[in-house]
Scaffold this active site. Structure first.
Site, mmCIF file in Angstrom:
data_model
loop_
_atom_site.group_PDB
_atom_site.id
_atom_site.type_symbol
_atom_site.label_atom_id
_atom_site.label_comp_id
_atom_site.label_asym_id
_atom_site.label_seq_id
_atom_site.Cartn_x
_atom_site.Cartn_y
_atom_site.Cartn_z
ATOM 1 N N GLY A 30 29.735 47.610 65.249
ATOM 2 C CA GLY A 30 29.925 46.217 64.928
ATOM 3 C C GLY A 30 31.485 45.967 64.461
ATOM 4 O O GLY A 30 32.051 44.825 64.834
ATOM 5 N N ASP A 140 37.045 50.787 53.409
ATOM 6 C CA ASP A 140 35.667 51.470 53.171
ATOM 7 C C ASP A 140 36.166 52.797 52.258
ATOM 8 O O ASP A 140 37.244 52.987 51.860
ATOM 9 C CB ASP A 140 35.144 52.010 54.246
ATOM 10 C CG ASP A 140 33.463 51.903 53.835
ATOM 11 O OD1 ASP A 140 33.182 51.628 52.846
ATOM 12 O OD2 ASP A 140 32.785 52.327 54.842
ATOM 13 N N VAL A 376 20.927 46.736 61.118
ATOM 14 C CA VAL A 376 19.949 47.031 62.006
ATOM 15 C C VAL A 376 18.959 45.854 61.977
ATOM 16 O O VAL A 376 18.347 45.226 63.030
ATOM 17 C CB VAL A 376 19.329 48.295 61.725
ATOM 18 C CG1 VAL A 376 17.617 48.301 62.487
ATOM 19 C CG2 VAL A 376 20.114 49.610 62.184
ATOM 20 N N GLU A 379 20.368 42.920 63.806
ATOM 21 C CA GLU A 379 20.249 42.945 65.327
ATOM 22 C C GLU A 379 18.935 42.843 65.975
ATOM 23 O O GLU A 379 18.856 42.363 66.922
ATOM 24 C CB GLU A 379 20.903 44.620 65.630
ATOM 25 C CG GLU A 379 22.311 44.853 65.329
ATOM 26 C CD GLU A 379 22.774 46.192 65.257
ATOM 27 O OE1 GLU A 379 23.960 46.487 64.913
ATOM 28 O OE2 GLU A 379 21.785 47.028 65.325
ATOM 29 N N ASP A 497 54.965 27.053 22.692
ATOM 30 C CA ASP A 497 53.467 27.648 22.307
ATOM 31 C C ASP A 497 53.444 28.640 21.768
ATOM 32 O O ASP A 497 54.491 29.506 22.054
ATOM 33 C CB ASP A 497 52.551 27.486 23.598
ATOM 34 C CG ASP A 497 51.236 28.066 23.559
ATOM 35 O OD1 ASP A 497 50.737 27.698 22.496
ATOM 36 O OD2 ASP A 497 51.054 29.075 24.070
ATOM 37 N N TYR A 498 52.605 29.133 20.857
ATOM 38 C CA TYR A 498 52.407 30.488 20.371
ATOM 39 C C TYR A 498 51.775 31.597 20.920
ATOM 40 O O TYR A 498 52.272 32.353 21.594
ATOM 41 C CB TYR A 498 52.084 30.309 18.671
ATOM 42 C CG TYR A 498 52.097 31.401 18.039
ATOM 43 C CD1 TYR A 498 53.682 31.489 17.411
ATOM 44 C CD2 TYR A 498 51.015 32.380 17.816
ATOM 45 C CE1 TYR A 498 53.552 32.757 16.544
ATOM 46 C CE2 TYR A 498 51.340 33.553 17.265
ATOM 47 C CZ TYR A 498 52.707 33.681 16.662
ATOM 48 O OH TYR A 498 52.853 34.835 15.639
#
Ligand code: GDG
Length: 723
Positions: A30, A140, A376, A379, A497-498
């Protein structure tokens, strides 16, 4: 030109050798079909092992030449390497562990070294053909460490990784001695895909717990990159199976098989020989079925196809023996002259034969103990042109998440399988049709082409985002224009900003105290007369006072509740109500009691529930519950519930950083304005800044700020340039 390169252990080709002649046949899997739409196009290629051992130089050249015509590039591996890397580490360590058969896992460092070596060989071959603009899709469990290897050599290349087998729970995964190498290896990718949400969840929990890599809804920011993790359930080539089921060759085969089998009901089982597929348990269930429902003897047979696989590995050879024995026992005990209970085939069949079996089977019995997806069962559904037939499917197969109209069973519960077989054999035809048609809709829509497309689209999106961020990165040119504007301005406002901007995050918020370097930077900036430095933070005023209060700076605390201009007193932006705190504090205390490691921080006009030290997963779970609880309680109180970095904060909705910053913009001259911040509360600051301001977001995510820098280090380096 940009190309796509597919990489997998095996190339989609079968090469056989007779005498000196090599014969090439495309393999039918497949994956090969799905990816065919990619690798066969233009200059794209598929790189992998051609499946045979070749020593002679001329033979290698011939194979390379022949495969090149089909857009394939071979990686030749020695017999010993295949033994240690593929049969060894991949199939004797990763495969059992990932399928929850840790008792079969072999921990042999030499085999792991072979695995690394083989991945290196793939990497070397890949580097010979890949360009930095290519897209590489690695497949894979044989190539888990390849993404990192490629990333090191081609830092900007786009890498997708898909794992076809399950990712086990952290509890199982952590048993692997090489767990960290594997995780770091995978994180070389830009996109990591699994079949199911559970696999993805297990992976995210493993990287969090084992290597401290956090994610936000599957998004990881790391090494100046964004990595996304998601589930992409793989489909089949629906057309191929439905067309094959209708083909004259298939029908001719079905007629032949039917004639020899008579009019029995048929149960079908098809797998590769593998302990993860639950074949012995299936046989036991069939045996028990014949015992418990004797009226079905002579009326139903099991057709069992087992495709030979890995039988030189001990466990597989033992499994084969076990299956042989069980089949022998069932046929010996129950068989009659005119009836064979189990038709067992230890070999593979051509597609038409397979399709004929799919057409004939009243029931497909798919009961793996664990399966990444399982094709399977899909299918079988695609082959049921008459929409009759019943699928019995294991909950442990990834496919069960999509095919909820199958009869779902726990493969360890043999008596449940027995009942399922009976239920399937007695299911009314209307119900069969209803179930199959729903499943056909799903499988048709989420077919293999769809899978390939959504994976590739997602990968492209990540790359596009990266490119657009790259154009927003505060590069040397932008720094220069910032410095020029700064130098020529007579008055300047610097909003900083902190946490996450001037300092990194610490497990305990109180340990984010400014270090000497930072204090020096701030001090030096304030010594320059034209500068006005404003620390703009969500923290409480007392902490900020004790950390930076001695400096001649302005401070905006608690997201804009408290303001301090130079050495003057603290004051609030307006009269604020804090009576709500009592009621909500008692609610937060209930959550602290229920959630070990969490605690409450109380500020003058807000309450914060921290879960940074809570067991991973539990904190997030409680947050969801707490947030909805709070949202319900805070209506009509003019309060806002904010979910921040490992915190939930409740504050008056009348204040925010932007509103507070506006006061400075109104009260003080500013030919030059700079605002730097890292989280979404800083977006309010960015929004109110004048057109010509330099607004900088810390981190690789999108923002209304004009520029991005990657981390605290970059912020400090920039500020040093202004001193
Ligand atoms: C791995 C994961 C995941 C079988 N017998 C014959 C034959 N087959 C074909 C089937 C099917 C394929 O082999 C088996 O695929 P599965 O998905 O069931 O299982 P694995 O081989 O273990 O595959 C699995 C998959 O990767 C994809 O990501 O679903 O979980 O373990 O296509 O039709 N084909 C032919 N003759 C046979 O006798 N022609």
């Amino acid at each position: 030109m940009a190309r796509t390169i597919i990489v997998s252990n095996r190339l989609p080709v079968r090469i056989t050798k007779t005498g000196n002649k090599l014969d090439y046949k495309p393999s039918e899997g497949g994956l090969a079909t799905g990816l065919g739409s990619i690798y066969k196009k233009g200059d794209n290629v598929w790189l992998g092992w051609p499946g045979l051992y070749v020593n002679k130089k001329e033979e290698k050249e011939e194979i390379t030449r022949e495969l090149r015509k089909e857009n394939m590039v071979p990686v030749f591996l020695s017999k010993q390497l295949i033994k240690d890397f593929y049969e060894g580490f991949s199939n004797e360590t990763i495969w059992p562990t990932y399928h929850y058969f840790s008792q079969y896992a072999i921990y042999d460092h030499k085999k792991f070294e072979a695995y690394i070596k083989a991945n290196h060989e793939f990497c070397n071959e890949l580097l010979r053909i890949a360009n930095p603009t290519d897209t590489i899709w690695i497949h894979d469990y044989q190539l888990l460490v390849l993404p990192k290897m490629v990333r090191e050599k081609l830092p900007d290349v786009s890498i997708g990784f898909f794992q076809h087998i399950p990712f086990p729970s952290y509890e199982v995964f952590r048993m692997l001695p090489w767990r960290k190498e594997i995780l770091y290896g995978m994180l070389g990718s830009d996109l990591i895909g699994f079949h199911t949400y559970d696999d993805m969840r297990h992976f995210l929990s493993s990287i969090g717990r084992l290597i401290g890599v956090n994610n936000s809804r599957g998004r990881i920011e790391r090494d100046k990159r964004v990595i996304e993790v998601d589930s992409f359930p793989m489909g089949i080539d629906y057309e191929k199976y439905s067309n094959s089921a209708a083909s004259p060759q298939t029908i001719e085969k079905e007629i032949r098989y039917r004639t020899s089998l008579g009019d029995q009901k048929l149960i079908l089982s098809i797998d590769r020989l593998d302990y993860s597929k639950g074949i012995p348990q299936r046989l036991q269930a069939f045996e028990m079925f014949l015992q418990e429902y004797p009226e079905y003897q002579s009326k139903v047979s099991l057709i069992m196809i087992v495709v030979p696989s890995r039988d030189n590995v001990d466990q597989y050879a033992e499994l084969k023996e076990e299956i042989d024995l069980l089949v022998g026992r069932i046929n010996g005990n129950y068989g009659r002259l005119n009836w064979t209970p189990v038709h067992y085939f230890y070999r593979s069949f051509p597609l038409e034969a397979l399709s004929a079996f799919y057409r004939m089977a009243h029931v497909a019995l798919v009961t793996p103990m664990r399966d990444g997806m399982n094709l399977v069962c899909k299918e079988y559904i695609a082959s049921r042109l008459d929409q009759k037939g019943v699928l019995i499917l294991s909950e442990m197969a990834g496919a069960s998440k999509e095919l909820s109209d199958a009869i779902l069973i726990n493969p360890n519960n043999i008596s449940r399988i027995v009942r399922a077989i009976h239920q399937a054999l007695t299911m009314p035809e209307e119900e069969q049709e209803k179930r199959i048609s729903v499943m056909q809709e799903t499988i048709k829509r989420y077919n293999i082409h769809h899978w390939v497309n959504i994976f590739m689209e997602r990968l492209n999106l990540i790359i596009e985002e990266r490119k657009s961020l790259a154009t927003r990165t505060l590069d040397e040119k932008a720094v220069q224009s910032l410095v020029d504007a700064y130098k020529s301005a007579k008055s300047r406002l610097l909003f900083l900003d902190y946490d996450g901007t001037l300092t990194g995050f610490k497990p305990n918020p109180q340990s984010a105290k400014p270090d000497n370097e930072l204090l020096k930077i701030i001090e030096s900036l304030t010594k320059i007369k034209k500068n006005r430095v404003i620390i703009i933070s969500g923290r409480d005023k007392n902490t900020l006072d004790s950390w930076v209060g001695h400096l001649p700076i302005d401070i905006i605390a608690e997201h804009g509740v408290w303001l301090r201009e130079k050495e003057n007193h603290w004051h609030t932006i307006e009269a604020l109500d804090s009576n709500w705190k009592e009621e909500l504090r008692s609610l937060l205390e209930v959550y602290v009691d229920r959630t070990p490691g969490s605690f409450i921080e109380e500020k003058d006009y807000s309450l914060v529930w921290h879960y940074r030290k809570v067991e991973q997963g539990l904190g997030e779970l409680r947050t969801r519950e707490l947030s909805s609880h709070l949202k319900y309680l805070s209506t009509n109180k003019n309060l806002q519930v904010l979910e921040g970095d490992m915190v939930v904060e409740i504050k008056s909705s009348a204040v925010n950083k932007g509103r507070a910053a506006t006061k400075w913009l109104q009260d003080y001259p500013h030919e030059f304005t700079l605002a730097i911040g890292d989280d979404w509360t800083d977006e309010d600051t960015f929004r109110v800044m004048p057109e010509n301001a330099f607004t900088i977001k810390v981190g690789g995510t999108t923002s209304v700020a004009k520029y991005n820098v990657l981390g605290v280090k970059d912020v400090r380096a920039l500020l040093k340039k202004l001193i």
